[in-house]
Scaffold this motif. Structure first.
Motif: not given
Ligand SMILES: *Cc1c(COP(=O)(O)O)cnc(C)c1O
Length: 238
Positions: A39-46, A58-73
């Motif tokens: 998620a930290a790398s995704i946040a940097e690109l965002a 899916l199992n990898e994605a859900i925690p990342k989507i949760d962690a980044l839910s404030g970013l409106d991705l």
């Protein structure tokens, strides 16, 4: 290279490919495929301006989507969809690339939460005629597009294809071109949905895909670096 530099480099290559093909600047959408990365790398690109991300597991994605839910991705599911995963995919993603069975589409439609807009879909077509590879046969695509498009909570946006890994340059181009022609044919059929998204092109072939009409490219490795198969979802930018 910093994440911002990697993003700028890819966007520059996309722009050059658009220009080279005489296409409208900015007409190609980039989905950054973040599978294997944290998620930290995704946040940097965002932070560098990227809004659309793709995930395959899916199992990898859900925690990342949760962690980044404030970013409106905007989240794109780009992996194979198993029927026991449809409920969460319908609830957590904005797009699904790679539907090739009506039964999966029916589940996604039935499980799409009522407060969300319809789920965007691309139908996966087997463009290299390899046996055992996912994607519906080109000849059967029209019927599947129509059937899926009748489902109330889905919106068919176009076709998606992945060429054979061993396709040479000429075969690659031909596979992309045939998919574009198929999409154009389907769009012109009576009562067809408006298909505005040809989803072709990955790290190794996105410039060819853009010259053959890609509207959306799905790029992972060329943006994030190589994935670590042992620690999926945890690699960070060096
Ligand atoms: C992993 C994946 C991508 C990104 O692949 P790269 O070669 O890393 O760019 C694109 N599309 C799909 C369907 C994928 O599974």
């Amino acid at each position: 290279m910093s994440p911002a530099d990697a993003l700028h480099a890819i966007n520059a290559r996309i722009s050059a490919a658009e220009r080279g093909a005489g296409r409208t600047p900015g007409s190609v959408t980039l989905v950054a495929v973040s599978k294997g990365f944290a998620a930290a790398s995704i946040a940097e690109l965002a932070a560098a301006g990227q809004r659309r991300f793709g995930e395959s597991y899916l199992n990898e994605a859900i925690p990342k989507i949760d962690a980044l839910s404030g970013l409106d991705l905007e989240w794109h599911f780009v992996g194979p969809v198993q029927s026991n995963k449809t409920r969460k995919i319908a609830a957590r993603f904005d797009w699904v690339h790679g539907i090739d069975r009506l039964k999966i589409a029916e589940r996604l439609s039935a499980q799409r939460p009522p407060e969300l807009p319809p789920l965007n879909l691309c139908i996966q077509v087997n463009i290299s005629a390899e046996s055992g590879k996912s994607g519906i046969a080109p000849a059967a695509a029209s019927e599947l597009v129509r059937s899926v498009n009748r489902l109330p909570r889905l919106r068919v946006r176009g076709l998606m294809g992945i060429p054979a890994v061993d396709a040479g340059p000429a075969d690659l181009r031909l596979a992309f071109r045939r998919l574009r022609e198929l999409q154009q044919r389907l769009s012109s059929e009576a009562a067809a949905p408006e298909l505005d998204t040809l989803s072709i092109g990955m790290s190794d072939d996105f410039e060819v895909a853009i010259s053959e009409g890609a509207d959306l490219v799905r790029i992972g490795t060329a943006l994030f670096g190589t994935r670590d198969p042992v620690r999926p979802g945890r690699r960070e930018f060096p």
